[in-house]
Design an enzyme around this catalytic site. Structure first.
Site, mmCIF file in Angstrom:
data_model
loop_
_atom_site.group_PDB
_atom_site.id
_atom_site.type_symbol
_atom_site.label_atom_id
_atom_site.label_comp_id
_atom_site.label_asym_id
_atom_site.label_seq_id
_atom_site.Cartn_x
_atom_site.Cartn_y
_atom_site.Cartn_z
ATOM 1 N N HIS A 311 0.856 -1.189 0.000
ATOM 2 C CA HIS A 311 0.000 0.000 0.000
ATOM 3 C C HIS A 311 0.886 1.231 0.000
ATOM 4 O O HIS A 311 1.960 1.219 0.598
ATOM 5 C CB HIS A 311 -0.894 0.010 1.239
ATOM 6 N N ASP A 369 -7.900 -5.617 0.243
ATOM 7 C CA ASP A 369 -8.398 -6.455 -0.843
ATOM 8 C C ASP A 369 -7.975 -7.907 -0.750
ATOM 9 O O ASP A 369 -8.457 -8.735 -1.515
ATOM 10 C CB ASP A 369 -7.927 -5.881 -2.187
#
Ligand code: CMC
Length: 435
Positions: A311, A369
């Site tokens: 991320h 996710d």
């Protein structure tokens, strides 16, 4: 505007005696920022930050992330507490208005949203214009963009009441459009929204019900859906939110701005990752093939990434991923799925990746996710609907950020500059002279 910090930063141009004193701004949490707005005027230079990794593009009071500690706050409230105790519409109120609602405010807000769940009947015919095998994100993007052609009575962005109604319409209608995009793709009749149901329950109803049979919902699946929506509701200045803000900064109407956000969310580096995770797990196929896959991920020339990992902001466990992992086990339990090969594969993949020096040194952890696809698949959502679901939830964040921006008196059109590396000025040469 934030308080000006006591300090300031001085930027001196080497080899010249020119310097600029740049004010430091501090927020309530997070690092201070250097205010470079006068830099070009003072020194005639721009700053360079492709990907905006070190740039605060706006001031915001909505969402805070501490990427090193793995903290996510909506209006100051930790995501874990909201996921555990709140509901999606309460979170929507919080994001839009700044505080949790009283019971009366909540009831009024819910009534307001529910009144807008139906689509203009003429919008039905829009769906027929798409191919049956169109990706539902393409349909969602197109139909949300078309909303501004139907609801011109709420397009004056300078009118607070118009802004409120547009926000309600978007939050209420995007789930209906999303569910209809799915129904269209499988050739089933569109299910009209049920305003006697909660937001999450109604969405599952529009997705799964058929007119020929009574619909039987599951409280655990409804709660899981609600939690997934809460977890995806906002995430400060990510790519799609920045897209919404940039489009909105021109004065474009909110329906057009949210359609732009949906387009930006679609990419596999952003919201499309949940779909990509499932494809990746299916491609790996068996735990025995994990080492081979990890080797490909680590190979610089392969361009293969471990989807659902890494991320831009989190250099620690994404707090949403932990909640997702727990929800995943609950959902599979409720559905009586004892052994899910994809879940086994994901758990093993995560274990191996978290103990591998490549991922440790780059601080790559599971993101939201990584587990969401497994949950959604178990709940019966086709892979192509995963990112659509993300968009249903994120509409609340997008519209809250858009509203905050429009209400900011210092708001200007977003207009970055560039480092030009193309040809210097040159004169046009006629085609006859170019051979
Ligand atoms: N697998 C393997 N290596 C990775 C990964 C990954 N998933 N993510 C980053 N890296 C490596 C990358 O190769 C680079 O290595 P090096 O320094 O040797 O060149 C280093 O880590 C930094 O990567 P980056 O691309 O500069 O980092 P970024 O902040 O620009 O990208 C990201 C962030 C999310 C796009 C990236 O981590 C990624 O592509 N992850 C997979 C896609 C994904 O799961 N996206 C969902 C994000 S969370 C939900 C959302 O925002 O929508």
């Amino acid at each position: 505007m934030s308080d000006i910090a006591k300090g300031s930063a001085t930027l001196t141009l080497e080899g010249s005696n020119r310097a600029a004193e740049l004010p430091m701004l501090t927020g309530t949490l997070g690092p201070a920022v250097v205010d470079i707005r006068r830099l070009y005027n003072d020194l005639g230079i721009f700053t360079y930050d492709p990907g905006y990794g070190g740039t605060a593009s706006c001031e915001s009071k909505i969402t805070y992330i501490d990427g090193d500690e793995g903290v996510l706050l909506y209006r100051g409230y930790p995501i874990e507490q909201l996921a555990e105790h709140s509901s999606f519409l309460e979170v929507a109120y919080l994001l839009l208005n700044g505080d949790l609602p009283t019971r009366a405010e909540h009831a009024e807000f819910e009534r307001g949203i529910i009144r807008h769940t139906m689509l203009h009947e003429q919008l039905r015919s829009f769906f027929n214009g798409f191919r049956r095998d169109a990706h539902p994100m393409a349909v969602l993007c197109g139909v949300v963009g078309a909303l501004s052609a139907f609801y011109h009575d709420s397009l004056d962005i300078n009118n607070p009441e118009h802004r409120r109604i547009s926000a309600f319409r978007l939050i209420a209608k995007v789930p209906t459009i999303a569910a209809w995009a799915y129904k269209y793709s499988i050739g089933q009749p569109f299910m009209y929204p049920r305003n006697d149901m909660s937001f999450a329950e109604n969405f599952l109803y529009m997705m799964n019900a058929v007119p020929a049979e009574p619909f039987k919902g599951s409280p655990i699946l409804t709660q899981a859906m609600d939690r997934i929506l809460i977890l995806h509701a906002d995430h400060e200045q990510n790519a799609s939110t920045s897209t919404v803000r940039l489009a909105g900064s021109t004065g474009a109407n909110p329906f057009a701005c949210i359609a732009a956000g949906i387009a930006s969310l679609w990419g596999p580096a952003h919201g499309g990752a949940n779909e990509a995770v499932l494809k990746m797990l299916e491609e790996i196929g068996h735990v025995d093939r994990i080492p081979e896959f990890i080797a490909r991920v680590k190979d610089k020339n392969s361009n293969v990434r471990l989807m659902g990992f890494g991320h831009r902001v989190y250099k620690n466990y994404d707090p949403r991923a932990k909640i997702m992992q727990r929800t995943c086990h609950e959902v599979l339990g409720e559905l009586g799925i004892k052994d899910d090969p994809l879940l086994d594969l994901a758990v093993e993949l995560e274990r191996i990746a978290l103990s591998d020096e490549y991922f440790i040194s780059k601080k790559l952890y599971p993101n939201v996710d990584f587990y969401s696809g497994i949950i959604l698949k178990a709940m019966g959502f086709p892979t192509s609907m995963f990112t659509v679901l993300f968009a249903v939830a994120r509409t609340v964040g997008w519209i809250s950020q858009w509203k905050e921006m429009i209400e900011d008196p210092l708001q200007r059109i977003g207009r970055p500059r560039q480092l030009y590396t193309g040809a210097p000025r040159r004169d046009y040469v006629p085609a006859s002279a170019r051979d």
